[in-house]
Design a protein around this motif. Sequence first.
Motif: not given
Length: 396
Positions: A278, A289, A291, A304, A308
Amino acid sequence: MKKKVVVGLSGGVDSSVSAYLLQQQGYEVIGLFMKNWHDDSVTISDECPWLDDSNDAMMVADKLGIPFQTVDLSEQYKERIVDYMFNEYERGRTPNPDVLCNREIKFDVFMKIALSLGADYVATGHYCRKGTIEQNGETVYQLLAGKDQNKDQSYFLCQLTQEQLAKTLFPIGELQKPEVRKIATEQNLVTANKKDSQGLCFIGKVRLPDFLQQKLEPKKGEIIEIEAEKELYKAETPQFSNKEEELKFLAKKYKYKAEDGKLVGEHQGAHFFTKGQRKGLAVGGTPQPLFVIDTDVEDNVIYTGQGKTHPGIYRKALFITQDEVHWVRRDLAINPDETLEVKARIRYRQPLQSATLHQTENGMYVVFEQPQASITEGQFVAWYHEEELLGSGVIS
């Protein structure tokens, strides 16, 4: 005659206390410090941690009154660990230097040196235990988790063999970390309050990205974001004509192309990134965000996904090629078409997960009960029965 043990004194508290405990148990103890690095072309930091560590190890040996020497294994370390790591990163895999260092250096090169000094055993400060059972008149060695569940390091030793275990002692495996520090304090050992080392096994304080950047050329590439609602995540499960087809399907990676998503940023080299990462993407402005869900080192693209729970992070199974399947307990190895229920982990400190091993002619599938996040090629999967580590393999 006292049995002779060579302890790998690393300059840390765990190996220091290991040497003290063995001495208390009546062994003849010798301290050996491994110097594993002196290539200035890959500067690691201005400080020289191995010198500090070596001095601390020497002071501990002096306090305990045991012979001490340094062995220079930097050539073997470079060849077997560092070159291998760079090679793996270039292939887009993420190696585990700690597992390799144990297999290739501590329990191979180092062990051979120790045995050539007339040692009966080698000891390390690992938090794990060794068990023995008798089978058909033969001794079989078990690799057991350390009693301190926060510190259990059996995973890092997942590539050991029966021959190596036969010659190894783990003096602190029954102890909790605070007990180890307490013993060191009571014995006035200089390492009693020393922080645990973080960094590459035995090179000392080094940040992996900095280290890699000195050998792998940075090159600009695209960061692509794939939406969680993408059709490829909703594909129907096909009909399978045999078990292996189904296993292949479960272990299959998603294949992405740049046009599957949108461009959200740039990076300095796909080989610096690993699945599940991350930090370091430097892309802002997304509700959740980002990942890393995949890296493509051929085309230098990072894929990406947001959050989560993004489906691109999860997979139900993984594959190990036959030449990378390793059994610590060779007597329990399964044959093609056989299965074994186990607990498994794909990274250090991951809680054990229920899984089934499926052996085929070409290799082994590990199928998890629950989908696993960030199954990463080049890392090790290790499988257990209760607290015993039975075997491991490199994720293909």
